[in-house]
Design an enzyme around this catalytic site. Structure first.
Site, PDB file in Angstrom:
ATOM      1  N   LYS A 148       0.807  -1.218   0.000  1.00 53.80           N
ATOM      2  CA  LYS A 148       0.000   0.000   0.000  1.00 53.80           C
ATOM      3  C   LYS A 148       0.849   1.281   0.000  1.00 53.80           C
ATOM      4  O   LYS A 148       2.044   1.244   0.307  1.00 53.80           O
ATOM      5  CB  LYS A 148      -0.928  -0.015   1.218  1.00 53.80           C
ATOM      6  N   TYR A 152     -12.486  -2.082  -4.557  1.00 57.86           N
ATOM      7  CA  TYR A 152     -13.027  -2.301  -3.211  1.00 57.86           C
ATOM      8  C   TYR A 152     -14.554  -2.255  -3.174  1.00 57.86           C
ATOM      9  O   TYR A 152     -15.146  -2.021  -2.123  1.00 57.86           O
ATOM     10  CB  TYR A 152     -12.452  -1.259  -2.242  1.00 57.86           C
ATOM     11  N   ASN A 207      -1.991   0.095   6.986  1.00 55.07           N
ATOM     12  CA  ASN A 207      -1.476  -1.189   7.464  1.00 55.07           C
ATOM     13  C   ASN A 207      -0.572  -1.904   6.459  1.00 55.07           C
ATOM     14  O   ASN A 207      -0.373  -3.109   6.540  1.00 55.07           O
ATOM     15  CB  ASN A 207      -2.623  -2.085   7.941  1.00 55.07           C
ATOM     16  N   HIS A 210      -2.242  -5.426   1.496  1.00 54.07           N
ATOM     17  CA  HIS A 210      -3.568  -5.982   1.244  1.00 54.07           C
ATOM     18  C   HIS A 210      -3.368  -7.410   0.771  1.00 54.07           C
ATOM     19  O   HIS A 210      -2.382  -7.716   0.094  1.00 54.07           O
ATOM     20  CB  HIS A 210      -4.297  -5.190   0.145  1.00 54.07           C
ATOM     21  N   GLU A 256      -9.435 -10.130  -8.014  1.00 55.97           N
ATOM     22  CA  GLU A 256      -8.416  -9.114  -7.776  1.00 55.97           C
ATOM     23  C   GLU A 256      -7.235  -9.255  -8.736  1.00 55.97           C
ATOM     24  O   GLU A 256      -6.720  -8.253  -9.243  1.00 55.97           O
ATOM     25  CB  GLU A 256      -7.964  -9.165  -6.323  1.00 55.97           C
TER      26      GLU A 256
END
Length: 138
Positions: A9, A49, A112, A115, A126
């Site tokens: 990310k 998403y 975080n 993913h 994905e």
């Protein structure tokens, strides 16, 4: 061999953690079947998403995913989906196990660092969202 999808990310890319995360991936027996760096647009992030569109964090999630470049990956290994989820650690880094990527590198629950697909169905969606079949090399 199973394939799964992963993203490094923007928060991790910004902090120059790409190499450290890739080293963790490879040292844990994953093969990188595809990889590219990209800048997500709001439309791309919202489409990716879409399963979270009704959740209260959807706006902040898609906004943060567009805040800088990401590294998109297809990873391959026996039981790749659960193995990658375990290596990443819990979504909230405060709950993540010692030695996981999120415990070691995440800033908070939103930043975080990584993913990962949570099911074979989502992994298929994905991977195909960002990679053509000819870009995924086993």
């Amino acid at each position: 061999m199973e394939k799964t999808f992963a993203i490094i990310k923007p928060d991790a890319v910004e902090r120059n953690l790409i190499g450290k995360i890739l080293e963790r991936i490879e040292s844990n027996g994953f093969k990188i079947a595809a990889m590219k760096k990209a800048q997500l647009t709001p439309a791309i992030a919202k489409g990716f998403y879409y399963v979270h569109k009704e959740r209260p964090f959807f706006g902040s999630l898609t906004e943060s995913m567009c805040s800088g470049p990401v590294v998109l990956l297809v990873l391959e290994k026996e039981n790749a989906i659960p193995a990658w989820r375990e290596l990443m650690g819990a979504t909230n880094p405060e709950d993540a196990a010692a030695g996981t990527i999120r415990k070691d590198f995440a800033v908070n629950i939103e930043k975080n660092s990584t993913h990962g697909s949570d099911s074979a169905e989502n992994a298929a969606f994905e991977m195909s969202y960002f990679f053509s079949e000819t870009e995924i090399l086993s």
